[in-house]
Design an enzyme around this catalytic site. Sequence first.
Site: not given
Lengths: 96, 309
Positions: B69, B71-72, B127, B144-145, B196, B198, B270
């Site tokens: 993802h 933006r993480e 994302r 992630n889907r 991932h 948060y 996370e």
Amino acid sequence: KELFKGHQVLQIIPKNDAQLAFLKDLEDVLEFELDFWKGVTAVSCPVHVRAPFQFLQLLKRILKRKDISYVPMIDDLQAVLDEEQKEIELFARSLK
Amino acid sequence: PKNTDSFNYSRYHKLSEIYSFQDMLVAENPNLVSKIVIGQSYEARPLSVLKFSTGGTNRRAIWIDTGIHAREWITQASGIWFAKKIVKDYGSDPALTDILNNMDIFLETVTNPDGYDYTQNSNRMWRKTRKPNPGSSCVGVDPNRNWDSGFGEPGASSNPCSETYRGPSAHSESEVKAIVDFVVAHKNIKAFVTIHSYSQMLLYPFGYTSAPSKDEAELHSLAQKAITDLASLYGTRYTYGSIIDTIYQASGNTVDWTYEQGIKYSYTFELRDTGFHGFLLPAKQIVPTAEETWLALMAIMSHTFKNPY
């Protein structure tokens, strides 16, 4: 470059199943351009949602009407992003 | 920076800097680290994976990925720190040395490079991947889907404008397909950890169904050990459990697929924090986050090493 001036991230904690169900429905409403940083899970579990400036007041009114309490987690997203960008640029300059 | 010692691990870096870091690490450690390219992103960026290996042929292996993802940012930054930590500790930390003398570690630090570049230059909050969706003005798929495990079931969106859009078909995203092909071809990956942020959680399968996995007891107990080790450094508290029980139903997610491929030790992290900063974790927290996460990774890697299957 996309700016996020006036965007807020709200923390919402659903108190009961009705509030939870409402927030779950809200998650699927794409028209408000809400960005769920932390999705809807269970009663008492915090939900974090980024709301664009143009829908922020509407969202707050809706939440108030439904008696769902919220607190701003990030008051002005762009201010935080500016800070982050400044830090990155300072670092890049110090390298040079 | 001229070398990986002078690289600043306490800062967020542009994609080009991460690529340079990887190349420097390989050049500095030719007997331990190599870079393999497992595919191309939609915008034709290389999908680079660092391979840490002391030899052997197709050894049992551990996979770690960060940044699926975009933006993480704490995850890509932690991935860089892990890469350096591995070369620093090999030969001095007995547990890691044991692992690397018998197993390989694969580390993909920027799993979604198009998205990461987009967060750096256009939209910090991006994302998904960056592939256009025919018939929609909305871009990208939630990688992630997009995995072929409960794909299309509840826990993902069929709407391209949603942040959890699953994509037109399983493995439609080249960033996902590249890992799928690599894992299937390798056949000997024994632990798979996808990272991932948060929420401070350590999760195991399943996400698409509430049925417990057959290894749930062991995965649960290992997760408990991992988060206990993690907390020992700075007291950061994690929750743990299956994805569906701990967060929510998420279909088509990475670790459900890896687990169903036979990779028993499939976990998703996370990382920090729990809501003060969200995806905008201050850079000064990068190293502490990576340090504590490393302890949990070591717990998972050591257990995998000591419990062959």
